[in-house]
Design a protein around this motif. Structure first.
Motif, PDB file in Angstrom:
ATOM      1  N   GLY A 143       0.835  -1.200   0.000  1.00  0.00           N
ATOM      2  CA  GLY A 143       0.000   0.000   0.000  1.00  0.00           C
ATOM      3  C   GLY A 143       0.866   1.245   0.000  1.00  0.00           C
ATOM      4  N   ARG A 144       0.267   2.352   0.377  1.00  0.00           N
ATOM      5  CA  ARG A 144       1.013   3.613   0.399  1.00  0.00           C
ATOM      6  C   ARG A 144       1.227   4.058   1.839  1.00  0.00           C
ATOM      7  NH1 ARG A 144      -2.622   3.485  -3.584  1.00  0.00           N
ATOM      8  NH2 ARG A 144      -4.202   4.031  -2.052  1.00  0.00           N
ATOM      9  N   PRO A 145       2.380   4.671   2.123  1.00  0.00           N
ATOM     10  CA  PRO A 145       2.601   5.146   3.494  1.00  0.00           C
ATOM     11  C   PRO A 145       1.633   6.267   3.859  1.00  0.00           C
ATOM     12  CG  PRO A 145       4.358   5.918   2.038  1.00  0.00           C
ATOM     13  CD  PRO A 145       3.502   4.984   1.229  1.00  0.00           C
ATOM     14  N   HIS A 146       1.224   6.292   5.115  1.00  0.00           N
ATOM     15  CA  HIS A 146       0.191   7.246   5.545  1.00  0.00           C
ATOM     16  C   HIS A 146       0.637   7.971   6.812  1.00  0.00           C
ATOM     17  CE1 HIS A 146      -0.789   4.234   8.567  1.00  0.00           C
ATOM     18  NE2 HIS A 146      -0.854   3.332   7.593  1.00  0.00           N
ATOM     19  N   ILE A 147      -0.219   8.860   7.290  1.00  0.00           N
ATOM     20  CA  ILE A 147       0.192   9.674   8.437  1.00  0.00           C
ATOM     21  C   ILE A 147       0.282   8.865   9.735  1.00  0.00           C
ATOM     22  CG2 ILE A 147      -0.606  11.867   7.442  1.00  0.00           C
ATOM     23  CD1 ILE A 147      -3.050  11.655   9.333  1.00  0.00           C
ATOM     24  N   GLY A 148      -0.354   7.709   9.786  1.00  0.00           N
ATOM     25  CA  GLY A 148      -0.181   6.819  10.948  1.00  0.00           C
ATOM     26  C   GLY A 148       1.272   6.349  11.006  1.00  0.00           C
ATOM     27  N   ASN A 149       1.798   5.925   9.858  1.00  0.00           N
ATOM     28  CA  ASN A 149       3.207   5.514   9.801  1.00  0.00           C
ATOM     29  C   ASN A 149       4.115   6.685  10.176  1.00  0.00           C
ATOM     30  OD1 ASN A 149       2.254   3.972   6.749  1.00  0.00           O
ATOM     31  ND2 ASN A 149       2.667   2.851   8.621  1.00  0.00           N
ATOM     32  N   TYR A 150       3.734   7.857   9.669  1.00  0.00           N
ATOM     33  CA  TYR A 150       4.583   9.030   9.897  1.00  0.00           C
ATOM     34  C   TYR A 150       4.633   9.395  11.380  1.00  0.00           C
ATOM     35  CZ  TYR A 150       6.506  13.697   9.623  1.00  0.00           C
ATOM     36  OH  TYR A 150       7.281  14.795   9.826  1.00  0.00           O
ATOM     37  N   PHE A 151       3.463   9.569  11.991  1.00  0.00           N
ATOM     38  CA  PHE A 151       3.461  10.005  13.394  1.00  0.00           C
ATOM     39  C   PHE A 151       3.815   8.865  14.351  1.00  0.00           C
ATOM     40  CE2 PHE A 151       0.661  13.426  11.626  1.00  0.00           C
ATOM     41  CZ  PHE A 151       1.545  14.460  11.894  1.00  0.00           C
ATOM     42  N   ILE A 192      -2.875   5.952  15.410  1.00  0.00           N
ATOM     43  CA  ILE A 192      -3.782   6.850  14.703  1.00  0.00           C
ATOM     44  C   ILE A 192      -4.895   5.993  14.097  1.00  0.00           C
ATOM     45  CG2 ILE A 192      -3.990   8.469  12.757  1.00  0.00           C
ATOM     46  CD1 ILE A 192      -2.253   9.674  14.927  1.00  0.00           C
ATOM     47  N   MET A 193      -6.125   6.425  14.328  1.00  0.00           N
ATOM     48  CA  MET A 193      -7.259   5.628  13.866  1.00  0.00           C
ATOM     49  C   MET A 193      -7.760   6.119  12.508  1.00  0.00           C
ATOM     50  SD  MET A 193      -7.107   3.796  16.481  1.00  0.00           S
ATOM     51  CE  MET A 193      -8.518   2.716  16.674  1.00  0.00           C
ATOM     52  N   ASP A 194      -8.520   5.251  11.835  1.00  0.00           N
ATOM     53  CA  ASP A 194      -9.131   5.579  10.551  1.00  0.00           C
ATOM     54  C   ASP A 194     -10.109   6.752  10.751  1.00  0.00           C
ATOM     55  OD1 ASP A 194     -10.000   3.739   7.798  1.00  0.00           O
ATOM     56  OD2 ASP A 194     -11.369   5.294   8.506  1.00  0.00           O
ATOM     57  N   LEU A 195     -10.062   7.738   9.870  1.00  0.00           N
ATOM     58  CA  LEU A 195     -10.889   8.937  10.070  1.00  0.00           C
ATOM     59  C   LEU A 195     -12.383   8.655   9.885  1.00  0.00           C
ATOM     60  CD1 LEU A 195      -8.707  11.561   8.150  1.00  0.00           C
ATOM     61  CD2 LEU A 195      -8.796  11.162  10.604  1.00  0.00           C
ATOM     62  N   SER A 222      -4.812   2.229   8.247  1.00  0.00           N
ATOM     63  CA  SER A 222      -3.881   1.235   7.707  1.00  0.00           C
ATOM     64  C   SER A 222      -3.670   1.449   6.217  1.00  0.00           C
ATOM     65  CB  SER A 222      -4.386  -0.170   7.991  1.00  0.00           C
ATOM     66  OG  SER A 222      -5.389  -0.490   7.065  1.00  0.00           O
ATOM     67  N   LYS A 223      -2.639   0.769   5.695  1.00  0.00           N
ATOM     68  CA  LYS A 223      -2.256   0.994   4.301  1.00  0.00           C
ATOM     69  C   LYS A 223      -3.197   0.356   3.301  1.00  0.00           C
ATOM     70  CE  LYS A 223       2.678   0.737   5.198  1.00  0.00           C
ATOM     71  NZ  LYS A 223       2.847  -0.623   5.751  1.00  0.00           N
ATOM     72  N   SER A 224      -4.144  -0.427   3.779  1.00  0.00           N
ATOM     73  CA  SER A 224      -5.007  -1.118   2.836  1.00  0.00           C
ATOM     74  C   SER A 224      -5.844  -0.100   2.053  1.00  0.00           C
ATOM     75  CB  SER A 224      -5.937  -2.058   3.585  1.00  0.00           C
ATOM     76  OG  SER A 224      -6.884  -1.281   4.267  1.00  0.00           O
ATOM     77  N   ASP A 225      -6.319  -0.533   0.911  1.00  0.00           N
ATOM     78  CA  ASP A 225      -7.118   0.369   0.077  1.00  0.00           C
ATOM     79  C   ASP A 225      -8.576   0.405   0.516  1.00  0.00           C
ATOM     80  OD1 ASP A 225      -4.993   1.070  -1.529  1.00  0.00           O
ATOM     81  OD2 ASP A 225      -5.228  -0.729  -2.758  1.00  0.00           O
ATOM     82  N   GLU A 226      -8.878  -0.286   1.599  1.00  0.00           N
ATOM     83  CA  GLU A 226     -10.281  -0.437   1.994  1.00  0.00           C
ATOM     84  C   GLU A 226     -10.964   0.871   2.354  1.00  0.00           C
ATOM     85  OE1 GLU A 226     -10.395  -3.223   5.263  1.00  0.00           O
ATOM     86  OE2 GLU A 226      -9.182  -4.560   4.036  1.00  0.00           O
ATOM     87  N   SER A 227     -10.214   1.806   2.905  1.00  0.00           N
ATOM     88  CA  SER A 227     -10.841   3.003   3.423  1.00  0.00           C
ATOM     89  C   SER A 227     -10.067   4.258   2.993  1.00  0.00           C
ATOM     90  CB  SER A 227     -10.886   2.900   4.958  1.00  0.00           C
ATOM     91  OG  SER A 227     -11.483   4.039   5.505  1.00  0.00           O
ATOM     92  N   PRO A 228     -10.107   4.568   1.672  1.00  0.00           N
ATOM     93  CA  PRO A 228      -9.316   5.710   1.197  1.00  0.00           C
ATOM     94  C   PRO A 228      -9.711   7.028   1.866  1.00  0.00           C
ATOM     95  CG  PRO A 228     -10.715   4.827  -0.562  1.00  0.00           C
ATOM     96  CD  PRO A 228     -10.788   3.867   0.576  1.00  0.00           C
ATOM     97  N   GLN A 229     -10.972   7.186   2.222  1.00  0.00           N
ATOM     98  CA  GLN A 229     -11.407   8.447   2.856  1.00  0.00           C
ATOM     99  C   GLN A 229     -10.978   8.526   4.322  1.00  0.00           C
ATOM    100  OE1 GLN A 229     -12.438  10.939   1.119  1.00  0.00           O
ATOM    101  NE2 GLN A 229     -12.328   9.561  -0.657  1.00  0.00           N
ATOM    102  N   GLY A 230     -10.683   7.371   4.882  1.00  0.00           N
ATOM    103  CA  GLY A 230     -10.308   7.344   6.298  1.00  0.00           C
ATOM    104  C   GLY A 230      -8.803   7.393   6.512  1.00  0.00           C
ATOM    105  N   THR A 231      -8.053   7.343   5.408  1.00  0.00           N
ATOM    106  CA  THR A 231      -6.595   7.265   5.482  1.00  0.00           C
ATOM    107  C   THR A 231      -5.979   8.465   4.770  1.00  0.00           C
ATOM    108  OG1 THR A 231      -6.808   4.871   5.322  1.00  0.00           O
ATOM    109  CG2 THR A 231      -4.619   5.762   4.903  1.00  0.00           C
TER     110      THR A 231
END
Ligand code: TYM
Length: 325
Positions: A12-20, A182-185, A193-202
């Motif tokens: 997947g793609r790195p996200h702000i959960g990974n960052y923080f 960090i939780m899904d928005l 998480s990096k999965s594509d399941e919740s693009p609006q939450g990530t």
């Protein structure tokens, strides 16, 4: 100097959960005894596309450089470039037990119990133990979801040392003061998480400022109007945590300051803080992405450096377990 190892999977793609949760500390605390690794072998434990794995491995390394990891100080490398990780895994497989691996929540969440999941998925934490133990890491800066895996690495090290003599350093996980989970928005009851399941939450690191702002403005909040954290307010709690991670101020300070603020204004503040924090990282990534050869070169040098330590550890391990040449 404390020895540090940590890693990130190129799925997947790195996200702000990974960052923080992880990257920002890797960059701010880096030193010459620190190693940061793009763990491509871990990404093979679930179905994947080989070409995509290659691309994502390099992109992720570029993101890590963009966050400020300086390859002249810390060692940045790709796991598969150092063959000792795979070799150490087999030896540690013979020390780890089915029982302890079966208890890993990540394995259970990702489909443990189904006959079709790969042996690699089950074995995943042993490869992670190999990553950490090969470099005698004392500290492993991670998000909260990796706690159990790092504890298992410690148990495996201890058992190995007991059986074969003092060999491995016992590692411990370290967590950030804010942003460890960090939780899904859109679903604040589950981890971003990096999965594509919740693009609006990530929020991906690659999202631009507009997309970041929209996602935060649309984040699920809770009933009531108060800006405070609490179990009954998972959405607001998550946004407060994000604001705390982005600004370095404590949640208590922020709650006091935001008493009486409306959700809309609060979200705006969160969005701007996150955007500001990521702006230099996103700019630097764009520069690095334009020069993939430089990134590849950095990774080759990093692997060479990592290999020296890994090879020395494996020579010792081989001798201890009775397979030395
Ligand atoms: P990975 O690739 O899932 O995540 C990389 C790092 O990001 C943290 N993280 C989070 N932190 C806060 N909130 C979130 N929503 C969030 N999601 C992810 C993770 O805790 C992690 O620190 N198994 C590891 C990679 C690994 C590793 C290692 C880590 C392999 N070998 C050795 C440390 C040491 C993983 O899949 O992380």
């Amino acid at each position: 100097m404390t020895k540090v190892f940590s890693g990130v999977k190129p799925t997947g793609r790195p996200h702000i959960g990974n960052y923080f949760g992880a990257f920002t500390r890797w960059a701010s605390e880096q030193d010459t005894g620190h190693l940061y690794c793009v763990v491509d072998l871990h990404a093979m434990t679930v179905p994947y596309d080989p070409e995509e794995l290659r691309t994502r491995t390099h992109e992720l390394a570029a993101w890590l450089l963009a966050t400020g990891i300086d390859p002249d100080r810390a060692t940045l490398f790709v796991q598969s470039h150092v063959r000792e990780h795979a070799e150490a895994t087999w030896i540690l497989d013979c020390v780890a037990t089915m029982g302890e691996l079966g208890r890993m929540t990540q394995f259970k969440d990702k489909g443990g119990g189904r006959d079709s999941v790969s042996v690699g998925l089950f074995n995943y934490p042993v490869l992670m133990a190999a990553d950490i133990l090969l470099y005698h890491a004392e500290e492993v800066p991670v998000g909260a979801d990796q706690r159990q895996h790092v504890e298992l690495s410690r148990d495996i090290a201890q058992r190995f040392n007991h059986r074969f003599g003092e060999t491995f350093t016992l590692p411990k996980a370290t967590f950030p003061p804010a942003g460890a989970r960090i939780m899904d928005l859109q679903h604040p009851d589950r981890k971003m998480s990096k999965s594509d399941e919740s693009p609006q939450g990530t929020i991906d690191l690659a999202d631009d400022a507009d997309v970041t702002r929209k996602k935060i403005m649309r984040a699920v909040t809770d009933s009531g109007t108060e800006v405070r954290s609490g179990e009954d307010k998972p959405g607001v709690t998550n946004l407060l945590e994000l604001l705390s991670a982005a600004t370095g101020r404590t949640v208590a300070e922020l709650e006091a300051e935001l008493a009486g603020a409306r959700y809309g204004d609060f979200k705006k503040q969160v969005a701007e803080a996150v955007i500001e924090r990521l702006r230099p990282v996103r700019e630097r990534y764009a520069e690095l992405a334009a020069d993939p050869h430089a990134v590849a070169d950095t990774l080759a040098k990093g692997a060479e450096r990592a290999r020296q330590t890994a090879a020395a550890t494996m020579a010792d391990v081989r001798a201890r377990v009775g397979i030395s040449a």
